[in-house]
Design an enzyme around this catalytic site. Structure first.
Site, mmCIF file in Angstrom:
data_model
loop_
_atom_site.group_PDB
_atom_site.id
_atom_site.type_symbol
_atom_site.label_atom_id
_atom_site.label_comp_id
_atom_site.label_asym_id
_atom_site.label_seq_id
_atom_site.Cartn_x
_atom_site.Cartn_y
_atom_site.Cartn_z
ATOM 1 N N LYS A 114 -3.009 18.623 -5.430
ATOM 2 C CA LYS A 114 -3.201 19.340 -4.161
ATOM 3 C C LYS A 114 -2.410 20.651 -4.088
ATOM 4 O O LYS A 114 -2.819 21.598 -3.446
ATOM 5 C CB LYS A 114 -2.824 18.441 -2.983
ATOM 6 C CG LYS A 114 -3.862 17.369 -2.721
ATOM 7 C CD LYS A 114 -3.691 16.752 -1.348
ATOM 8 C CE LYS A 114 -4.852 15.849 -1.015
ATOM 9 N NZ LYS A 114 -4.815 14.574 -1.790
ATOM 10 N N GLU A 136 -4.265 20.290 8.607
ATOM 11 C CA GLU A 136 -4.330 18.933 9.136
ATOM 12 C C GLU A 136 -4.060 18.007 7.967
ATOM 13 O O GLU A 136 -4.255 18.360 6.812
ATOM 14 C CB GLU A 136 -5.699 18.646 9.729
ATOM 15 C CG GLU A 136 -6.745 18.158 8.741
ATOM 16 C CD GLU A 136 -7.133 19.177 7.686
ATOM 17 O OE1 GLU A 136 -7.098 20.388 7.999
ATOM 18 O OE2 GLU A 136 -7.452 18.767 6.554
ATOM 19 N N SER A 403 -5.170 12.557 -11.228
ATOM 20 C CA SER A 403 -4.949 13.519 -10.145
ATOM 21 C C SER A 403 -3.557 13.456 -9.534
ATOM 22 O O SER A 403 -3.071 14.448 -8.992
ATOM 23 C CB SER A 403 -6.005 13.322 -9.056
ATOM 24 O OG SER A 403 -6.015 11.977 -8.607
HETATM 25 C C1 LIG Z 1 -5.860 13.700 -1.953
HETATM 26 C C2 LIG Z 1 -5.952 13.092 -3.291
HETATM 27 C C3 LIG Z 1 -7.191 12.817 -3.910
HETATM 28 C C4 LIG Z 1 -8.508 13.029 -3.224
HETATM 29 O O1 LIG Z 1 -8.814 14.344 -2.913
HETATM 30 P P1 LIG Z 1 -9.909 15.180 -3.692
HETATM 31 O O2 LIG Z 1 -10.120 16.382 -2.855
HETATM 32 O O3 LIG Z 1 -11.137 14.333 -3.807
HETATM 33 O O4 LIG Z 1 -9.356 15.488 -5.028
HETATM 34 C C5 LIG Z 1 -7.192 12.281 -5.188
HETATM 35 N N1 LIG Z 1 -6.046 12.013 -5.837
HETATM 36 C C6 LIG Z 1 -4.836 12.260 -5.295
HETATM 37 C C7 LIG Z 1 -3.615 11.941 -6.074
HETATM 38 C C8 LIG Z 1 -4.750 12.806 -4.004
HETATM 39 O O5 LIG Z 1 -3.550 13.034 -3.465
#
Ligand SMILES: *Cc1c(COP(=O)(O)O)cnc(C)c1O
Length: 423
Positions: A114, A136, A403
């Site tokens: 993010k 938000e 992610s």
């Molecule tokens: C917020 C988040 C997501 C989901 O958000 P996307 O916009 O779909 O990428 C996925 N993995 C993590 C670790 C997150 O914090």
């Protein structure tokens, strides 16, 4: 009047004209922000000047060398880019001899992808002469990433968060406050994310002269889906050249989890034109797609308009937005980015759903084989990897977007395992 009971039973079909558009829009939206049938800017008139200004400024910034260089330098020295591409050999062996490459977004500052987007948007806001940032947040992850970027660039920062979420995620509230942000609890509606978004939009309408609204995924009105995708594409660009150095080629398959869809768009986008590369987006099936507790928007939703964009949504038979659920707080959103809807319709990307149980198994699998604790969101991608491995040829190269890291979820998982007597 049509009978909504029978209507929901008919699968949604795009009008034939729209289908043609979708296939042609692989490389991005048209000038109004449409990805074929999806996308656009469905905003109240009062927001149009803000959206138009943002669009023009972003178009200039993305071509400006000094902006790009400043962004690259912050990503390098502060965020920790490039993140490593790690070959998970033990996991690959366990899964029958495939080659698994993990893109380690979990190793960035703040521990998830993010930050790539919030740094980009806050830098853009600064360039636009804005002095104030709003956002938000649901579970608080986007709020923390935004507060972090605002602290770094010395801008005032206010984060809207549903009152219920401030209680459930009190640690993240504290993190935002430590970074100097003000968290504003929202008491309207269901007191969760969707009401926080409404309040943030209200704020933006009033304060647009000095305020930029940082949206956290590839959702919202144009130009947000494009802008967020571009900022996150650094993931796929790095992975592409890193993998070429290791294997000399492209991956056979790319897997990423999908909430709003930003980490998935970020890793998919630089490969979209490579026809030999398969791509799978993994949504959260929660307690099952046939229950009311899931977030499988693309798998079982229908197109509609939410938060300024036309895309697949979870809606009831009256078109009201349904609540979303997942064991992973970051996947818990009833909409999805419009570009994903277009990629689904064109068939370029396949979307699947993995339930809470499978995600927990994926979480354990990665911990045990590699000593890496994934975010529960990312564990959905790992879980699908395990499923796909059964039919993948030996030595297939699979790129998985990790992610985020799972420290934030360890307590949730511990509690679930405790309830089950240690399993
Ligand atoms: C917020 C988040 C997501 C989901 O958000 P996307 O916009 O779909 O990428 C996925 N993995 C993590 C670790 C997150 O914090």
């Amino acid at each position: 009047m049509p009978n909504p009971d029978t209507e929901t039973k008919t699968a949604f079909r795009l009008p034939p004209v729209a289908e043609k558009c979708v296939v042609r829009t692989k490389s991005g939206p048209d000038r109004k922000g449409h990805f074929g049938y999806f996308g656009g800017k469905f905003v109240p008139e009062i927001l149009m000047p803000a959206i138009t200004e943002l669009e023009a400024e972003y178009r200039k910034a993305r071509k400006d060398r000094s902006f790009k260089e400043e962004l690259r330098e912050i990503l390098r020295s502060y965020v920790g880019r490039p993140t490593s591409l790690y070959e998970a050999r033990r996991l690959g062996e366990r899964l029958g001899g495939i080659r698994v490459f993990l893109k380690r977004e979990d190793l960035t500052h703040t521990g998830a992808h993010k930050i790539n987007n919030t740094i980009g948007q806050v830098l853009l806001a600064k360039r636009m002469g804005k002095t104030r940032i709003i956002a938000e947040t649901g579970a608080g992850q986007h709020g923390v990433a935004t507060a972090t970027a605002a602290a770094l660039m010395d801008l005032e920062c206010e984060i809207y968060m549903g009152r219920k979420d401030t209680v459930r995620q009190s640690m993240n509230v504290f993190r935002m406050e430590l970074a100097g942000a003000k968290v504003i609890p929202v008491d309207s509606g269901t007191r969760t994310l969707k009401d926080a978004i409404n309040e943030a939009i209200r704020d933006w309408v009033t304060n647009v002269h000095n305020t930029h609204y940082v949206i956290g995924s590839v959702v919202g009105p144009h130009p947000y889906p494009v802008m967020v995708r571009d900022f996150q594409s650094v993931i796929g660009k790095e992975a592409r050249s890193q993998l070429k150095k290791i294997t000399g080629g492209l991956p056979d398959l790319i897997i990423a989890c999908v909430g709003g869809g930003s980490n998935a768009m970020g890793i998919f986008y630089p490969f979209v034109r490579d026809q030999g590369v398969g791509m799978v987006g993994v949504e959260a099936a929660g307690e099952g797609v046939d229950t009311d507790h899931h977030s499988a928007t693309l798998s079982v939703g229908r197109p509609g308009v939410l938060h300024g964009t036309m895309s697949y949504l979870l809606q009831d038979r009256w078109g009201q937005i349904k609540g979303a659920h997942s064991v992973a707080p970051g996947l818990d959103y009833p909409g999805v980015g419009p570009e994903h809807s277009a990629l689904k319709e064109s068939g370029r990307v396949k979307y699947v759903a993995v339930d809470d149980e499978q995600a927990l198994a994926g979480f354990k699998l990665l911990c045990e084989t590699e000593g890496i604790i994934p975010a529960l969101e990312s564990a959905h991608a790992v879980a699908y990897l395990a499923e796909a491995a059964e039919i993948l040829p030996k030595d297939s190269a699979v790129l998985v977007n990790l992610s985020g890291r799972g420290d934030k979820d360890v307590e949730t998982v511990a509690e679930i395992f405790r309830e089950r007597g240690g399993k």
